[in-house]
Design a protein around this motif. Structure first.
Motif, mmCIF file in Angstrom:
data_model
loop_
_atom_site.group_PDB
_atom_site.id
_atom_site.type_symbol
_atom_site.label_atom_id
_atom_site.label_comp_id
_atom_site.label_asym_id
_atom_site.label_seq_id
_atom_site.Cartn_x
_atom_site.Cartn_y
_atom_site.Cartn_z
ATOM 1 N N THR A 468 0.833 -1.210 0.000
ATOM 2 C CA THR A 468 0.000 0.000 0.000
ATOM 3 C C THR A 468 0.863 1.254 0.000
ATOM 4 O O THR A 468 0.584 2.229 -0.731
ATOM 5 C CB THR A 468 -0.920 -0.001 1.231
ATOM 6 O OG1 THR A 468 -1.741 -1.173 1.198
ATOM 7 C CG2 THR A 468 -1.809 1.232 1.247
ATOM 8 N N ALA A 469 1.909 1.253 0.813
ATOM 9 C CA ALA A 469 2.799 2.422 0.869
ATOM 10 C C ALA A 469 3.483 2.653 -0.473
ATOM 11 O O ALA A 469 3.656 3.805 -0.912
ATOM 12 C CB ALA A 469 3.838 2.224 1.966
ATOM 13 N N THR A 470 3.868 1.577 -1.154
ATOM 14 C CA THR A 470 4.527 1.718 -2.450
ATOM 15 C C THR A 470 3.585 2.310 -3.489
ATOM 16 O O THR A 470 3.950 3.221 -4.249
ATOM 17 C CB THR A 470 5.042 0.348 -2.927
ATOM 18 O OG1 THR A 470 5.949 -0.186 -1.949
ATOM 19 C CG2 THR A 470 5.762 0.465 -4.262
ATOM 20 N N ARG A 471 2.345 1.795 -3.517
ATOM 21 C CA ARG A 471 1.370 2.335 -4.483
ATOM 22 C C ARG A 471 1.081 3.811 -4.203
ATOM 23 O O ARG A 471 0.980 4.622 -5.127
ATOM 24 C CB ARG A 471 0.080 1.518 -4.421
ATOM 25 C CG ARG A 471 0.181 0.153 -5.085
ATOM 26 C CD ARG A 471 -1.199 -0.453 -5.309
ATOM 27 N NE ARG A 471 -1.869 -0.712 -4.042
ATOM 28 C CZ ARG A 471 -1.824 -1.884 -3.402
ATOM 29 N NH1 ARG A 471 -1.144 -2.902 -3.925
ATOM 30 N NH2 ARG A 471 -2.463 -2.050 -2.260
ATOM 31 N N GLU A 472 0.968 4.165 -2.931
ATOM 32 C CA GLU A 472 0.681 5.561 -2.592
ATOM 33 C C GLU A 472 1.860 6.467 -2.954
ATOM 34 O O GLU A 472 1.675 7.587 -3.421
ATOM 35 C CB GLU A 472 0.370 5.666 -1.088
ATOM 36 C CG GLU A 472 0.000 7.061 -0.605
ATOM 37 C CD GLU A 472 -1.294 7.582 -1.221
ATOM 38 O OE1 GLU A 472 -1.570 8.793 -1.048
ATOM 39 O OE2 GLU A 472 -2.002 6.799 -1.886
ATOM 40 N N TYR A 473 3.071 5.959 -2.756
ATOM 41 C CA TYR A 473 4.248 6.748 -3.113
ATOM 42 C C TYR A 473 4.271 7.028 -4.614
ATOM 43 O O TYR A 473 4.537 8.156 -5.055
ATOM 44 C CB TYR A 473 5.515 5.998 -2.692
ATOM 45 C CG TYR A 473 6.784 6.767 -2.999
ATOM 46 C CD1 TYR A 473 7.321 7.658 -2.074
ATOM 47 C CD2 TYR A 473 7.441 6.610 -4.223
ATOM 48 C CE1 TYR A 473 8.474 8.366 -2.360
ATOM 49 C CE2 TYR A 473 8.582 7.318 -4.515
ATOM 50 C CZ TYR A 473 9.102 8.195 -3.574
ATOM 51 O OH TYR A 473 10.236 8.910 -3.868
ATOM 52 N N LEU A 474 3.979 5.996 -5.405
ATOM 53 C CA LEU A 474 3.976 6.183 -6.855
ATOM 54 C C LEU A 474 2.837 7.104 -7.295
ATOM 55 O O LEU A 474 2.959 7.828 -8.299
ATOM 56 C CB LEU A 474 3.857 4.826 -7.553
ATOM 57 C CG LEU A 474 5.091 3.923 -7.455
ATOM 58 C CD1 LEU A 474 4.819 2.573 -8.105
ATOM 59 C CD2 LEU A 474 6.299 4.585 -8.105
ATOM 60 N N ARG A 475 1.732 7.096 -6.556
ATOM 61 C CA ARG A 475 0.642 8.011 -6.899
ATOM 62 C C ARG A 475 1.056 9.455 -6.657
ATOM 63 O O ARG A 475 0.741 10.352 -7.454
ATOM 64 C CB ARG A 475 -0.593 7.677 -6.067
ATOM 65 C CG ARG A 475 -1.848 8.463 -6.456
ATOM 66 C CD ARG A 475 -2.999 8.183 -5.520
ATOM 67 N NE ARG A 475 -2.755 8.726 -4.186
ATOM 68 C CZ ARG A 475 -2.966 10.019 -3.852
ATOM 69 N NH1 ARG A 475 -3.405 10.887 -4.759
ATOM 70 N NH2 ARG A 475 -2.733 10.433 -2.621
ATOM 71 N N LEU A 476 1.779 9.675 -5.576
ATOM 72 C CA LEU A 476 2.226 11.033 -5.244
ATOM 73 C C LEU A 476 3.414 11.469 -6.093
ATOM 74 O O LEU A 476 3.642 12.672 -6.269
ATOM 75 C CB LEU A 476 2.600 11.105 -3.758
ATOM 76 C CG LEU A 476 1.453 10.872 -2.771
ATOM 77 C CD1 LEU A 476 1.986 10.825 -1.342
ATOM 78 C CD2 LEU A 476 0.396 11.958 -2.910
ATOM 79 N N HIS A 477 4.173 10.487 -6.607
ATOM 80 C CA HIS A 477 5.368 10.797 -7.408
ATOM 81 C C HIS A 477 5.313 10.002 -8.710
ATOM 82 O O HIS A 477 6.054 9.033 -8.883
ATOM 83 C CB HIS A 477 6.644 10.456 -6.633
ATOM 84 C CG HIS A 477 6.744 11.118 -5.299
ATOM 85 N ND1 HIS A 477 7.161 12.434 -5.141
ATOM 86 C CD2 HIS A 477 6.451 10.665 -4.052
ATOM 87 C CE1 HIS A 477 7.151 12.750 -3.851
ATOM 88 N NE2 HIS A 477 6.713 11.694 -3.175
ATOM 89 N N PRO A 478 4.446 10.382 -9.625
ATOM 90 C CA PRO A 478 4.265 9.590 -10.847
ATOM 91 C C PRO A 478 5.488 9.537 -11.738
ATOM 92 O O PRO A 478 5.573 8.678 -12.620
ATOM 93 C CB PRO A 478 3.090 10.305 -11.544
ATOM 94 C CG PRO A 478 3.098 11.686 -10.991
ATOM 95 C CD PRO A 478 3.569 11.566 -9.585
ATOM 96 N N ASP A 479 6.464 10.453 -11.541
ATOM 97 C CA ASP A 479 7.671 10.435 -12.359
ATOM 98 C C ASP A 479 8.784 9.579 -11.738
ATOM 99 O O ASP A 479 9.883 9.518 -12.264
ATOM 100 C CB ASP A 479 8.194 11.858 -12.562
ATOM 101 C CG ASP A 479 8.424 12.580 -11.242
ATOM 102 O OD1 ASP A 479 7.771 12.210 -10.246
ATOM 103 O OD2 ASP A 479 9.254 13.520 -11.205
ATOM 104 N N HIS A 480 8.507 8.918 -10.620
ATOM 105 C CA HIS A 480 9.480 8.039 -9.989
ATOM 106 C C HIS A 480 9.234 6.588 -10.397
ATOM 107 O O HIS A 480 8.170 6.247 -10.914
ATOM 108 C CB HIS A 480 9.411 8.159 -8.461
ATOM 109 C CG HIS A 480 9.918 9.470 -7.950
ATOM 110 N ND1 HIS A 480 10.223 9.692 -6.625
ATOM 111 C CD2 HIS A 480 10.178 10.652 -8.589
ATOM 112 C CE1 HIS A 480 10.649 10.932 -6.462
ATOM 113 N NE2 HIS A 480 10.604 11.531 -7.639
ATOM 114 N N VAL A 481 10.220 5.751 -10.164
ATOM 115 C CA VAL A 481 10.095 4.324 -10.475
ATOM 116 C C VAL A 481 10.450 3.516 -9.234
ATOM 117 O O VAL A 481 11.116 4.007 -8.320
ATOM 118 C CB VAL A 481 11.010 3.897 -11.645
ATOM 119 C CG1 VAL A 481 10.620 4.609 -12.921
ATOM 120 C CG2 VAL A 481 12.471 4.138 -11.298
#
Length: 527
Positions: A468-481
């Motif tokens: 869940t934390a990983t998905r939320e991080y990617l939602r907040l930072h869509p330009d990160h991988v």
């Protein structure tokens, strides 16, 4: 009545939750006697036979005076009384032996009737030079072990009942206490530990026919063990295991080393579930829906060929680490402070997964459940685990408990994925150790800034939290991988010496687990 999941006969509301069949009657419906989740019928109905399974059903009607009597025949007549036997009551016909908690039907009928013991098995039994019966049965087993035959059972896969028959639980506890007493009283004699390890395979094994015949066979084996006729038990068990193995080899020889497959006929596939489907249906009936889905999606077994065996060897390279004598000395020192309590062992037994596969000795987690109702048996089992964890047994016993039964699964790319099935007592001991240190270890495994650096130990729902934390991080930072790292054969390649060093860097109150870890990783382990 509906066909129940017990013994295969009509069952009117058995422990699995079957319901009575027949014409509705204008009577109030009785509650189901068992623990099944099916609702009671809206009207009383003529219950089917309780059959060979469970405690029958209370769903039957016939005469109002017999309305609430336990199952048996139509009309709620009481079950037949079982004869008394040793420490408890033998009631082979009262315990269901179908797919629910027994052996079920074999995937394929035996190619021929069970043969007499092959000559080499009889010669092994004769080589001990001791007659078996009464107290001499244990002496025969010790002579067999010293002759090099006490570990022969490790070469076979044992099929045992899903649980101890209800009416035999007291007798099973008596038999288990006999072997555990030998182990605890004489920890330097490995023969007793090997006998205790094989106890489930000796007594709770599945007969070729299954069903009621299997229950009767368990009764006879239980009596033979308590009477000390261990030689006959061992001979019969190895003979049956050799027969199963011969049939499997013959079937694999005609299918290129693969497991025998169900018929390809469309009607057969529609009307008769495959073994995988039966396993999924069984798990779903127990409410274990995730495991049922996993069973349906599980990859196939690798073919039983020399190439598969060679690949398994490659994936389990021998360790080149050398454990120092100083580490062993510290393990003894810290292990002396390790406290084992029956309450923790009981909690570990209750938390064990149900309906799992047998270990190398035929034990399942359900086979330890009867210990919970006998303080003496639980205390003996606790002491047995404590002696092993502290390294008080003969070295061969440590490797016996630490061994695994391997299954080779096929990956989508055609490679092999090895799955180890550890001994049930090893898993129980590991659970006890984690109960002691889990919360303190989680506090230790944090970064310099106080943030968690792992989500496996002491983190309830850690895997879901991490995802869940990983998905939320990617939602907040869509330009990160996010990079997912998969190390080839990581756990089979890790340095054991470094593992020990890491444990010695833990706070002193946690270092007692070093002794237990050494029992698992100090030297080669049989797979």
């Amino acid at each position: 009545g509906n066909r129940g999941r017990g013994g295969g006969n009509r069952i009117g509301g058995n422990e699995e939750g079957g319901t009575g069949g027949g014409a509705p009657l204008a009577l109030p419906a009785p509650p189901l006697h068992g623990t099944g989740a099916l609702p009671a019928p809206p009207l009383g109905s003529i219950g089917g036979r309780g059959g060979r399974g469970g405690r029958g059903g209370r769903g039957g009607r016939a005469l109002p005076s017999a309305y609430y009597l336990d199952g048996g025949r139509i009309g709620g007549s009481p079950p037949r009384p079982a004869p008394p036997f040793r420490g408890g009551i033998v009631g082979a016909r009262q315990q269901h032996a179908g797919r629910g908690r027994g052996c079920g039907r074999p995937a394929q009928p035996p190619a021929s009737p069970p043969p007499e013991a092959p000559s080499w098995i009889s010669e092994m039994a004769d080589a001990a030079g001791v007659e078996s019966g009464g107290d001499t049965g244990f002496e025969w087993w010790r002579a067999m072990y010293r002759a090099g035959h006490g570990n022969l059972h490790l070469e076979y896969k044992w099929q045992t009942t899903m649980s101890v028959p209800y009416r035999l639980k007291d007798d099973w506890v008596v038999a288990a206490k006999m072997s555990m007493t030998k182990v605890v009283d004489d920890p330097n004699e490995p023969a007793w530990a090997f006998l205790d390890h094989f106890l489930a395979g000796l007594i709770l094994g599945c007969a070729a026919r299954g069903g009621e015949a299997n229950q009767v066979a368990i009764v006879k084996r239980m009596k033979s063990y308590i009477d000390g006729d261990i030689r006959r038990l061992w001979t019969d068990a190895i003979t049956e295991a050799e027969r199963r193995l011969s049939n499997l080899r013959e079937a694999q020889a005609t299918s290129g080393g693969r497991q025998p497959q169900p018929p390809e006929d469309v009607d057969a596939r529609v009307n008769k579930p495959t073994p995988t489907q039966r396993k999924a249906i069984f798990l779903a009936s127990k409410g274990e829906f995730s495991r049922a889905m996993a069973a349906l999606e599980a990859p196939p077994l690798a073919p039983g060929t020399d190439a598969t065996v060679q690949r398994l060897r490659e994936l389990h390279p021998p360790s080149t680490d050398v454990i120092s004598d100083e580490v062993r000395r510290l393990a003894k020192e810290y292990g002396a402070n390790d406290v084992w309590e029956p309450a923790m062992v009981a909690a570990a037994i209750r938390s064990m997964p149900r309906n799992a596969a047998e270990d190398r000795g035929g034990w399942r987690s359900e086979h330890y459940a009867p210990f919970l109702g006998d303080n003496a048996a639980l205390a003996l089992f606790t002491k047995l685990l404590e002696l092993w964890a502290k390294g008080e047994f003969h070295p061969s016993v440590a490797t016996l408990y630490a061994g695994n039964r391997l299954q080779a699964l096929l990956k989508p790319n055609g490679d092999i994925r090895p799955i180890g099935i550890p001994d049930a007592r090893r898993r129980i001991a590991g659970k006890v150790q984690m109960m002691k240190i889990s919360s303190d270890l989680a506090k230790h495994l944090v970064g310099a800034d106080g943030k968690a650096v792992q989500f496996a130990v002491g983190r309830k729902g850690g895997a879901q939290m991490h995802a869940t934390a990983t998905r939320e991080y990617l939602r907040l930072h869509p330009d990160h991988v996010v990079i997912s790292i998969d190390i080839v054969n990581a756990y089979n390649s890790i340095s054991r010496a470094k593992m020990m060093e890491a444990i010695l860097r833990l706070p002193e109150e946690l270092r007692h687990i070093l002794s237990f870890v050494l029992q698992l990783y100090d030297g080669p382990i049989p797979l």
